[in-house]
Scaffold this active site. Structure first.
Site, PDB file in Angstrom:
ATOM      1  N   LYS A 122     -13.001  -7.987  -7.744  1.00  0.00           N
ATOM      2  CA  LYS A 122     -13.370  -8.637  -6.483  1.00  0.00           C
ATOM      3  C   LYS A 122     -14.693  -9.338  -6.761  1.00  0.00           C
ATOM      4  O   LYS A 122     -15.759  -8.714  -6.684  1.00  0.00           O
ATOM      5  CB  LYS A 122     -13.530  -7.598  -5.376  1.00  0.00           C
ATOM      6  CG  LYS A 122     -12.244  -6.831  -5.056  1.00  0.00           C
ATOM      7  CD  LYS A 122     -12.498  -5.826  -3.950  1.00  0.00           C
ATOM      8  CE  LYS A 122     -11.206  -5.175  -3.478  1.00  0.00           C
ATOM      9  NZ  LYS A 122     -10.688  -4.205  -4.482  1.00  0.00           N
ATOM     10  N   LYS A 162       0.849  -1.193   0.000  1.00  0.00           N
ATOM     11  CA  LYS A 162       0.000   0.000   0.000  1.00  0.00           C
ATOM     12  C   LYS A 162       0.885   1.244   0.000  1.00  0.00           C
ATOM     13  O   LYS A 162       1.740   1.394   0.881  1.00  0.00           O
ATOM     14  CB  LYS A 162      -0.856   0.039   1.270  1.00  0.00           C
ATOM     15  CG  LYS A 162      -1.920  -1.046   1.302  1.00  0.00           C
ATOM     16  CD  LYS A 162      -3.233  -0.534   0.749  1.00  0.00           C
ATOM     17  CE  LYS A 162      -4.253  -1.663   0.741  1.00  0.00           C
ATOM     18  NZ  LYS A 162      -5.373  -1.401  -0.155  1.00  0.00           N
TER      19      LYS A 162
HETATM   20 MG    MG Z   1      -6.859  -1.903  -4.524  1.00  0.00          MG
END
Ligand code: MG
Length: 334
Positions: A244, A137
């Protein structure tokens, strides 16, 4: 066909609260739907919505389930409101249909690294365990600090390691350009969602960055709904699509469009439990395109380990996915 229908809501503590750009996320809430066919066979599906990602709330999904009663017919099934995307996904898997034939025996998995300097301590043991794709991240600290950290990370890991840099839309165009400049010539597989969707000119900015720099860009927040996937395909997007599956209502149709376009797809977790993960991973194993490491290196995830999917390992095998027993999770949710 008419099914006997029931559902169970769950509320599960994460082992550690998940850090998001909106703060701490301590509990995973969702629900299981269960259908029993006239021949007595059973199907179970999971609705694991993430409202911050544009899906419904659990309460909305639950309200619909309550309204149906204990019988589910074709009319009710075709009348599920479009915005209840996770629920439509759950019902589609529970009701079933033709099984998707696996095309891969095993798939690589990306290791998830914590944001910031903590990644430096976390990454080498993962490399020792065999991981070679690392998701980190970024956009959490200052760009210059993070760019220096990336080089430290590259230096700390075996040759051949690759990085996915997920900015979660944190950068402005100028910062994204600086980062993409830095990424070229370094082992960066892709930069994920460098700028936020929805802001004025965001789509053009993303398309411009993809055209101007050699490092591929992955769309995640930008493709939060089915329609957006279509828009980016129509636009001729050649970067990655982070899908997703748990959050896509018509997931088979969307994957069909992506496959037809020979799109590059990264299958990723929505932090669902084993039921939804099994459904999502079966789609990943059936994906006809090039195999890309899975974004499913999330387990162990829950305080109650019965709800976890297969523990994060550098490779996931089809038998690991098949071993998940939805009936057991349904029972555990009572
Ligand atoms: Mg992402």
């Amino acid at each position: 066909m008419e099914f006997r229908f029931s559902f169970r809501r769950y509320s599960l503590a994460f082992r550690q609260p998940v850090r998001t750009s909106r703060g701490q996320w301590p509990l995973r809430e969702g629900l299981y739907v269960r259908v029993e066919r006239p021949d007595g066979t059973v199907g179970i599906g999971e609705a694991a919505p993430v409202p911050a990602f544009g899906s419904e709330t659990v309460a909305e999904a639950e309200a619909w389930c309550r309204s149906v009663g204990d019988r589910l017919g074709d009319e009710a099934l075709s009348g599920v409101p479009r915005n209840l995307r996770s629920l439509r996904n759950a019902l589609a898997f529970a009701v079933g249909g033709a099984a998707d034939l696996p095309r891969h025996a095993s798939l690589g998995v990306a290791a998830l690294l914590p944001a910031g300097r903590a990644a430096l301590a976390d990454a080498p043991p993962r490399a020792d365990a065999g991981f070679r794709v690392f998701k980190w991240k970024v956009g959490v600290g200052a760009a210059d600090d993070e760019m220096a950290l990336l080089d430290d990370l590259i230096g700390a890991l075996p040759a051949g390691s690759r990085f996915r840099l997920d900015a979660n839309g944190a950068w402005d165009r100028r910062t994204a350009e600086k980062w993409l400049d830095r990424a070229s010539g370094r082992p960066v597989e892709f930069v994920e969602q460098p700028v936020a969707p929805g802001s004025k000119g965001a789509d053009d900015c993303l398309a411009g960055l993809a055209a101007d720099y050699p490092t591929p860009i992955a769309l995640d927040e930008s493709i939060a709904d089915e329609e957006a996937v279509g828009r980016w395909l129509d636009r001729g997007w050649r970067g990655y699509f982070v899908v997703k599956p748990a959050l896509v209502g018509e997931v088979r149709a969307v994957l069909g469009r992506l496959a037809k376009a020979h799109a590059r797809v990264v299958f990723s977790s929505a932090l669902e439990t084993g039921v939804g993960a099994q459904a999502a991973l079966r789609l990943a194993f059936a994906w006809p395109g090039k195999a890309v490491s899975l974004g499913f290196g999330v387990w162990p995830l829950f305080s109650d380990a019965r709800f976890d999917g297969p523990a994060a390992a550098p490779f996931l095998r089809m038998e690991d996915v098949n071993r998940i027993n939805p009936e057991a999770l349904w029972s555990a949710a009572s």
